[in-house]
Design a protein around this motif. Structure first.
Motif, PDB file in Angstrom:
ATOM      1  N   ASN A   1      -6.698  -0.375  -2.884  1.00 57.71           N
ATOM      2  CA  ASN A   1      -7.115  -0.214  -1.480  1.00 57.71           C
ATOM      3  C   ASN A   1      -8.587   0.183  -1.421  1.00 57.71           C
ATOM      4  O   ASN A   1      -8.966   1.176  -0.784  1.00 57.71           O
TER       5      ASN A   1
ATOM      6  N   HIS B   1      -5.568  -2.308   4.156  1.00 57.14           N
ATOM      7  CA  HIS B   1      -4.250  -2.287   4.785  1.00 57.14           C
ATOM      8  C   HIS B   1      -4.263  -3.088   6.081  1.00 57.14           C
ATOM      9  O   HIS B   1      -3.235  -3.624   6.491  1.00 57.14           O
TER      10      HIS B   1
ATOM     11  N   HIS C   1       2.645  -3.282   2.157  1.00 60.59           N
ATOM     12  CA  HIS C   1       1.875  -2.044   2.082  1.00 60.59           C
ATOM     13  C   HIS C   1       2.250  -1.198   0.868  1.00 60.59           C
ATOM     14  O   HIS C   1       1.469  -0.345   0.448  1.00 60.59           O
TER      15      HIS C   1
END
Length: 501
Positions: free
Chosen positions: A186, A199, A232
């Protein structure tokens, strides 16, 4: 205000990612870590891997050394096997076999991480994603791009630019890092203030679980509200729940006008007030706000032979605007800087939209990490702090370590409260290590900050995870790990703290 003249000459070197030439100690010797109950690779295992892949894509022996050492030279594993799959199906077969034998594996992208998450701790098999580098589709109408995870970020950016799009992520390591690694950690980057984190941009992933099961979680739409968003789980889990092999990412329209301002600031309060003014006056075109302290800039200009267009100031800031009308954006940026100088917030500054000069300014910021590594060993901390306390940890830590350190400096993404804190010494120093850890994380926790803003947890931070996550949250993470990887073969010793047994 002084402007960059067209006759100004700035020298800058091509970015190169290389750690100190000194080979670091083995991780098991430098840090208190115990090898898990995993199988030891034998000739039959290697033969099995060669039956799944072509023989030349199974790397053994001395050629594996580069895959064992992280970029900053802080950790080193002892793997003797590196596998280079080209397809998701090959990754599936590899993991299915490793899971049956309880062979630990570590997925590796461009190996540009800063928390030891992409290299072995002991003798885990390295699964290099470097050959999974195909861009499958670029839809210029929707802006959705589908590609394999081993595509280098800079190559992806070049390809989508041909369709008048841009990747919503920009990193100093873009010439080496993989988009799959970016997703798995991320990654934040320089323009999170404009595009948000991954995200929001990643629409879907394909990932392989520890048992070889392929999870097709790809999507062609920004709006796909069908049940749990399982994608996710893999964004930011650093390969500990599954290996990302493909992804779909939304790439916005590329800006037609980019302008850059580089300014000198006398104190940190002025940094804050200048940022506040920028948000008010630049609003919709503001794409990046960076802060650099004097010592950090001095490292990059000196060690990377870059000439700064400004004299010495305690702090510097970079403001980037991205829009569709250059005359409009340039006028707004110039007015903002004039106002900042009239208010005595900014002492001096330069503004440009010339690509070579913008590249030079960005290199002063992006090559700080590289320059520090050229000077010795660097303890690096990536933390989120409230802006009102954003910089104060730097002088506090400088006083704490005293003459033991060569440099203590800070820079980072003031636009999203992310500070990069650095403690430089000649070589790994246990005394400094004991002074900075867990102090840095305790200090961050007292301010309700995050012990990892964008670099992930990796090997270095699992024991500090509790400073940012509750026991209940960590317990749930562990339950997910047990469900998806019961033998714990995926990137062991990373992300989650070890259980007290």
């Amino acid at each position: 205000m002084s402007l960059l003249s067209r006759s100004s000459v700035f020298n800058f070197a091509k970015r190169g990612f290389a750690s100190s030439s000194k080979i670091p100690d083995l991780t098991k010797d430098r840090y208190p870590v115990k090898r898990g109950n995993y199988a030891i690779i034998n000739d039959q295992d290697v033969a099995k891997f060669e039956s799944i892949l072509e023989k030349h894509r199974v790397i053994t022996g001395e050629e594996t050394q580069g895959y064992n050492i992280d970029w900053i030279g802080s950790v080193r594993g002892s793997s003797n096997v590196v596998l280079k799959p080209k397809t998701t199906e090959e990754v599936s077969e590899i993991l299915k076999y490793c899971n049956s034998r309880k062979i630990a594996v570590v997925p590796q992208g461009g190996n540009t991480g800063l928390v030891g998450g992409s290299v072995p701790v002991f003798d885990e098999v390295v699964i290099s994603m470097s050959l999974m580098n195909q861009i499958e589709r670029i839809d210029e109408y929707s802006g959705i791009v589908r590609c394999q995870s081993g595509v280098v970020l800079e190559a992806l950016e070049a390809n989508v630019r041909e369709k008048n799009l841009c990747v919503p992520l920009d990193l100093g390591a873009k010439g080496s890092c993989h988009i799959g690694g970016n997703v798995s950690t991320n990654a934040g980057g320089l323009r999170l203030i404009r595009y948000g984190n991954l995200h929001g941009s990643v629409l879907g992933v394909e990932a392989v679980l520890a048992n070889g099961q392929i999870m097709n979680l790809m999507s062609n739409f920004k709006k796909d509200n069908t049940g749990f968003h399982l994608k996710h789980l893999f964004i930011g889990s650093e390969g500990s729940l599954g290996i990302v092999t493909k992804l779909a990412i939304h790439c916005p329209t590329a800006p037609q006008a980019v302008n850059l301002a580089f300014v000198g600031v006398e104190n940190y309060q002025n940094v804050l007030d200048t940022f506040l003014l920028a948000k008010k006056e630049l609003g919709e075109i503001l794409s990046s706000v960076e802060m650099i302290d004097e010592l950090s800039l001095g490292c990059s200009t000196t060690m990377c032979n870059i000439q700064s267009p400004l004299q010495t100031y305690p702090f510097y800031m970079i403001f980037e605007t991205s829009g569709s009308n250059n005359a409009h954006d340039e006028e707004k940026l110039t007015n903002f800087l004039n106002n900042a100088m009239e208010k005595s917030l900014v002492a001096d500054g330069v503004v440009t939209n010339e690509s070579a000069k913008m590249k030079t300014i960005w290199e002063m910021r992006e090559r700080i990490a590289e320059s520090l590594l050229k000077m010795g060993y660097c303890f690096k901390y990536d933390i989120s702090l409230p802006l009102s306390h954003f910089y104060e940890i730097v002088p506090v830590l400088r006083e704490r370590v005293g003459d033991l350190a060569k440099i203590v400096c800070g820079y980072g993404h003031v636009g999203d409260s992310n500070l990069h804190l650095n403690v430089l010494c000649d070589s790994f120093n246990k005394e400094i290590y004991s002074l900075v850890e867990p102090f840095v994380f305790e200090y961050t926790s007292k301010l309700n900050g995050s012990v990892s803003a964008e670099h992930g947890i990796g090997f270095h931070k699992p024991k500090y995870l509790h400073f940012s996550k509750s026991k209940e949250a960590i317990d749930m993470m562990r339950q997910l790990k047990t469900l998806m990887d019961p033998n714990e073969i995926l990137n062991p010793y990373k992300v989650l703290p070890p259980l007290n047994k």
